[in-house]
Write a protein that holds these residues in place. Structure first.
Motif, PDB file in Angstrom:
ATOM      1  N   ASN A  18      63.438 -94.988  40.339  1.00  0.00           N
ATOM      2  CA  ASN A  18      62.481 -94.165  39.600  1.00  0.00           C
ATOM      3  C   ASN A  18      61.145 -94.884  39.445  1.00  0.00           C
ATOM      4  O   ASN A  18      60.088 -94.262  39.570  1.00  0.00           O
ATOM      5  CB  ASN A  18      63.037 -93.779  38.229  1.00  0.00           C
ATOM      6  N   GLU A  36      57.597 -93.413  40.707  1.00  0.00           N
ATOM      7  CA  GLU A  36      56.446 -93.297  39.809  1.00  0.00           C
ATOM      8  C   GLU A  36      55.254 -94.087  40.344  1.00  0.00           C
ATOM      9  O   GLU A  36      54.109 -93.610  40.315  1.00  0.00           O
ATOM     10  CB  GLU A  36      56.824 -93.787  38.413  1.00  0.00           C
ATOM     11  N   HIS A  45      52.957 -84.479  34.619  1.00  0.00           N
ATOM     12  CA  HIS A  45      53.782 -83.845  33.590  1.00  0.00           C
ATOM     13  C   HIS A  45      52.959 -83.211  32.461  1.00  0.00           C
ATOM     14  O   HIS A  45      53.133 -82.037  32.146  1.00  0.00           O
ATOM     15  CB  HIS A  45      54.757 -84.867  32.990  1.00  0.00           C
ATOM     16  N   ALA A  92      57.321 -81.003  36.517  1.00  0.00           N
ATOM     17  CA  ALA A  92      58.344 -82.050  36.466  1.00  0.00           C
ATOM     18  C   ALA A  92      58.923 -82.219  37.867  1.00  0.00           C
ATOM     19  O   ALA A  92      58.831 -81.308  38.700  1.00  0.00           O
ATOM     20  CB  ALA A  92      59.444 -81.682  35.471  1.00  0.00           C
ATOM     21  N   PRO A 121      62.469 -83.431  38.732  1.00  0.00           N
ATOM     22  CA  PRO A 121      63.813 -83.973  38.534  1.00  0.00           C
ATOM     23  C   PRO A 121      64.461 -84.375  39.853  1.00  0.00           C
ATOM     24  O   PRO A 121      64.203 -83.792  40.909  1.00  0.00           O
ATOM     25  CB  PRO A 121      64.568 -82.825  37.870  1.00  0.00           C
ATOM     26  N   THR A 122      65.301 -85.383  39.760  1.00  0.00           N
ATOM     27  CA  THR A 122      66.095 -85.831  40.899  1.00  0.00           C
ATOM     28  C   THR A 122      67.318 -84.937  40.997  1.00  0.00           C
ATOM     29  O   THR A 122      68.050 -84.767  40.020  1.00  0.00           O
ATOM     30  CB  THR A 122      66.518 -87.299  40.705  1.00  0.00           C
ATOM     31  N   VAL A 123      67.555 -84.371  42.179  1.00  0.00           N
ATOM     32  CA  VAL A 123      68.712 -83.508  42.377  1.00  0.00           C
ATOM     33  C   VAL A 123      69.742 -84.133  43.322  1.00  0.00           C
ATOM     34  O   VAL A 123      70.849 -83.610  43.462  1.00  0.00           O
ATOM     35  CB  VAL A 123      68.308 -82.104  42.877  1.00  0.00           C
ATOM     36  N   SER A 164      60.793 -79.160  47.560  1.00  0.00           N
ATOM     37  CA  SER A 164      61.545 -80.421  47.472  1.00  0.00           C
ATOM     38  C   SER A 164      61.032 -81.471  48.453  1.00  0.00           C
ATOM     39  O   SER A 164      60.396 -81.152  49.451  1.00  0.00           O
ATOM     40  CB  SER A 164      63.025 -80.164  47.731  1.00  0.00           C
ATOM     41  N   ILE A 215      64.022 -84.957  45.312  1.00  0.00           N
ATOM     42  CA  ILE A 215      63.410 -84.459  44.085  1.00  0.00           C
ATOM     43  C   ILE A 215      62.956 -83.024  44.316  1.00  0.00           C
ATOM     44  O   ILE A 215      62.715 -82.621  45.461  1.00  0.00           O
ATOM     45  CB  ILE A 215      62.217 -85.332  43.621  1.00  0.00           C
ATOM     46  N   MET A 241      61.425 -74.544  34.082  1.00  0.00           N
ATOM     47  CA  MET A 241      62.414 -75.375  34.771  1.00  0.00           C
ATOM     48  C   MET A 241      62.931 -74.690  36.035  1.00  0.00           C
ATOM     49  O   MET A 241      64.039 -74.926  36.493  1.00  0.00           O
ATOM     50  CB  MET A 241      63.574 -75.774  33.857  1.00  0.00           C
ATOM     51  N   SER A 274      62.124 -73.930  40.175  1.00  0.00           N
ATOM     52  CA  SER A 274      61.418 -74.580  41.272  1.00  0.00           C
ATOM     53  C   SER A 274      60.102 -73.870  41.548  1.00  0.00           C
ATOM     54  O   SER A 274      59.966 -72.672  41.335  1.00  0.00           O
ATOM     55  CB  SER A 274      62.283 -74.617  42.532  1.00  0.00           C
TER      56      SER A 274
END
Length: 144
Positions: free
Chosen positions: A31, A35, A50, A56, A58-60, A89, A111, A119, A121
């Motif tokens: 992470n 960043e 953000h 956002a 998020p890691t999927v 993604s 991600i 929230m 996509s």
């Protein structure tokens, strides 16, 4: 094809009682690398992404392949390379290597860009997509 590199000093906080990196700490290091890439490679820091843009990431997907242990006091280099971009993604690899060049860990990461409120996509913003595609392994981005 560009790649993003960052140095990681292995401190006491990273290690278990045996003096080697405790495996969940690699998730934090991945992470940190992402960043750092956004700020220094893509030109947008997480605050801007953000808080200002309300996006956002998020890691999927997060898979680790551990190759050899890292120890307290070592300096590793993390290297991020984009494998594929989609509509919303990004899939990439983060490799960690010691100063001796020996591979320590490979992280396979995906991600997804989502709206902070919904929230759900959303399409990768065009300015970021252009920058991200500069880090792709292949000359052509994926059409997915």
């Amino acid at each position: 094809m560009k790649r993003h590199e960052m140095s990681v000093e292995i401190g006491f906080k990273h290690c278990d009682p045996a003096g080697i990196v405790f495996y969940p700490r690699y998730a934090e290091m991945v992470n940190d690398t992402v960043e750092h890439w956004f700020k220094h490679g893509l030109g947008v820091d997480f605050d801007g992404l953000h808080r200002v843009r309300r996006i956002a990431i998020p890691t999927v997907k997060l898979n680790f392949n551990f190759m050899s242990p890292s120890r307290l006091g070592e300096v590793l280099t993390s290297t991020l390379r984009v494998e594929e971009t989609g509509r919303s993604s990004v899939s990439f690899i983060v490799d960690f290597a010691g100063q001796d060049g020996r591979a320590r860990l490979r992280a396979d990461v995906k991600i997804v860009f989502v709206g902070m409120e919904s929230m759900k996509s959303l399409e990768i913003p065009s300015d970021l997509k252009r920058s991200i595609e500069g880090y792709c392994w292949s000359a052509e981005p994926s059409l997915s």
